[in-house]
Design a protein around this motif. Structure first.
Motif: not given
Length: 463
Positions: A45-50, A52-62, A403-415
């Motif tokens: 859950l930590l990566l999705p939390y960062l 899709d909830t905190l809006g942190i870019a996937a690379g930074v979250a990693a 691969s171009g995943y789009v982060s969000s602070s409001t929950g998962p979005v379409a990819q």
């Protein structure tokens, strides 16, 4: 976190060769509630939390997920040496189970407290809280993993002890991994849901730590023998142990593969299975539930074919299942979950045999050298495992970024289609390539029951 006070006391009796009481089996195994919950939920859950909830870019979250656990690679061997040198009325290891375990529970709840809302400040807070939690975990896990070599001197009894532990570990993974996403949803999703989840998992950790501390109160604590005088000397001794070195390298690489699957569960369920609400829970139930059923079977395989053969067989089952899961986008849901169950069966055996072979390596070295260095061996082991469990989400996060995943602070979005392909390959092909070929490293592992008995009887042997 401070180590428990070191006290002088009489040497503990060496572990016996007979069976351990059932209450010791159960008490020791309860510690896996703590290790299982911490090993599972952040990876899940930590990566999705960062992202899709905190809006942190996937690379930074990693990087935020990787950094604090990478710290344990340096810390764990130090903790191992401290526990080797600790003398107390509770033994060398048990004080750390109590202090480290309760600190771990408190720090875990703090990770998801969310005092800064969303954005960069929130990401920085999570990194610091995760660092504190990883530090507390080192002080619990290293002494905990060191205990089996001191609880019993019997080769087969260590397998039985590990079977109990892995059964509870599988239960902990099932409960924490399956229920944690449900708690987030029941708590209202977003920051509020994650706060409730943090408290729930912290409670599991506290129960496990207290259970292990109380349940092992009557267990043997092992002989207090002379150890190498410096950490560098102890690391050199462990590095020269050929069987331990081969087993450690294999286990670390396989841990990376397991962790990529944990990191991808939410993404796979939401974007490949199109079931973000119940998908993560069902995936976990299919992964861990069968593992509980096959645990006695793996124990019989070990008794009949040997631990090494059992580890290779379980790893290949895991890898084949992960490769087959590439077809998930065109498979019926029931077939996908069946393949996940196959992977879970391989995972159960992989954990049982690797963790049963570790105390054999420790006991062999102790008998050969006459020096008590279980903490150093397990410090290196847990450092490697922690690094593997950190690299898994880190690698998965990088795959999402590329691969171009789009982060969000409001929950998962379409990819996009490339992002969905990254989600799929990171969950299937990547772990298969890590877990399967790693068994080739076990060519350097030649430790048998006869080797352990010979070392115990004559104090010599070939490493």
């Amino acid at each position: 976190m401070h180590a428990p006070p070191v006290r002088s006391g009489p040497p503990a009796a060496p572990p016996g060769a007979g069976p351990l009481p059932r209450q010791v089996h159960a008490g020791y195994a309860l510690g896996s509630l703590a290790t299982g919950a911490f090993g599972t939920v952040p990876g899940l859950l930590l990566l999705p939390y960062l992202t899709d909830t905190l809006g942190i870019a996937a690379g930074v979250a990693a990087l935020l997920v990787l950094g604090p656990k990478a710290w344990d690679v340096l810390l764990n061997p130090v903790v191992g040496r401290l526990s080797d040198r600790t003398r107390s009325r509770w033994g060398a290891r048990r004080p750390y189970l109590l202090v480290g375990g309760l600190a771990l529970a408190l720090c875990f709840a703090a990770i998801f407290a969310g005092p800064f809302g969303t954005g960069p400040a929130a990401g920085a807070y999570v990194a610091l809280a995760f660092l504190a939690t990883a530090t507390a975990f080192a002080f619990f896990q290293v002494p905990y993993v060191a205990m089996p070599a001191e609880l019993t001197g019997d080769y087969a009894e260590r397998t039985r002890l590990m079977t109990w532990r892995i059964a509870v570990l599988a239960l902990a993974i099932l409960v924490s991994g399956a229920l944690a996403p449900m708690v987030v949803t029941a708590g209202g999703d977003g920051l509020a849901g994650y706060r409730w989840m943090g408290l729930f998992v912290a409670g599991l950790i506290a129960v496990g730590a207290l259970g292990a501390f109380v349940g092992t109160r009557s267990a043997p604590t092992g002989a207090v023998a002379e150890s190498e005088p410096t950490l560098r000397a102890q690391l050199a001794v462990a590095g020269q142990a050929r069987a331990f070195r081969a087993l450690l390298l294999c286990f670390v690489i396989q841990s990376v593969g397991v962790a990529t699957i944990l990191a991808g569960v939410n993404y796979f369920a939401g974007h490949i299975l199109r079931d973000p609400d119940t998908g993560p829970t069902v995936l976990f139930a299919c992964f861990v539930g069968p593992a509980l059923l096959v645990m006695p079977l793996w124990s019989r395989v070990g008794a009949r074919l040997g631990k090494l053969t059992g580890l290779v067989l379980a790893s290949l089952i895991f890898a084949v299942g992960a490769f087959a899961l590439v077809a998930a986008p065109v498979l019926p849901a029931v077939a996908t979950y069946a393949v996940v169950a196959l992977i879970g069966c391989g995972y159960a055996g992989q954990q049982v045999f690797a963790l049963a072979m570790l105390p054999d390596c420790i006991a062999y070295d102790t008998a050969r050298t006459g020096r008590r260095q279980a903490g150093v061996f397990t410090g290196l082991w847990t450092a490697g495992e922690t690094l593997g469990l950190a690299l898994g989400p880190g690698l998965y996060g990088l795959v999402l970024q590329v691969s171009g995943y789009v982060s969000s602070s409001t929950g998962p979005v379409a990819q996009s289609d490339p992002a969905r392909l990254g989600i799929l390959l990171g969950f299937t092909v990547l772990p298969a390539l890590l877990v399967g070929p790693a068994v080739l490293l076990l060519r350097g592992y030649h430790l048998t029951p006869a080797d352990v008995e010979q070392a115990a009887g004559h104090g010599k042997g070939d490493r």
